[in-house]
Design an enzyme around this catalytic site. Sequence first.
Site, PDB file in Angstrom:
ATOM      1  N   ILE A  50      41.642 -71.280  -4.309  1.00 52.46           N
ATOM      2  CA  ILE A  50      41.469 -70.632  -2.747  1.00 52.46           C
ATOM      3  C   ILE A  50      42.748 -70.005  -2.802  1.00 52.46           C
ATOM      4  CG2 ILE A  50      41.449 -70.957  -0.369  1.00 52.46           C
ATOM      5  CD1 ILE A  50      39.603 -73.645  -1.091  1.00 52.46           C
ATOM      6  N   CYS A  51      43.854 -70.707  -3.030  1.00 51.12           N
ATOM      7  CA  CYS A  51      45.210 -69.893  -2.573  1.00 51.12           C
ATOM      8  C   CYS A  51      45.537 -68.633  -3.164  1.00 51.12           C
ATOM      9  CB  CYS A  51      46.296 -71.081  -3.366  1.00 51.12           C
ATOM     10  SG  CYS A  51      46.218 -72.643  -2.805  1.00 51.12           S
TER      11      CYS A  51
END
Length: 179
Positions: A50-51
């Site tokens: 996600i980052c």
Amino acid sequence: MLTVGDSLPEFNLKAVTSLEPGQEFSDITQNSYAGKWQVLFFWPMDFTFICPTEIAEFSRRNEDFEDRDTQVLGLSTDTHFVHLAWRKDHDDLRDLNFPMVADTKRELSQALGILHKEEGVALRATFIVDPEGIIRWVSVNDLSVGRNVDEVLRVLDGLQTDELCPCNWEKGEATLGVA
């Protein structure tokens, strides 16, 4: 957790600010961008899923933040060396236009109160800090949910009006008058 009205804690951290050999790293403090608005956004770990979607979106929208006299700082508890390796490895991160800050000792994350209780990594926290170093907005997501950069910009716009902004207010719309 520190919140609206609290002062941004003092910090002095290493950051990746370039991919140019010999110029990769800089020291960043709470005063590095004095007199400017700041958006500090934390992610849990480098080399995850996600980052990079969030980091890349903040980078794509960086000009929108610059137009608002705002410095974006991305932070995690990884080292500056890990940040550099990730930037070199990930196509979407090579050309970032804001510092990737290493809170390796977790000093800032701990001072802000955003460390995940079991994992020991930073939560997906976002802080908008005004030019005087006062926290004006905080948002914290669970590790599994990415944030919305448009919402960060919308709130920043509202804060910069120094007026009353109704629900779902967008820049350019009327603010509320006090009767």
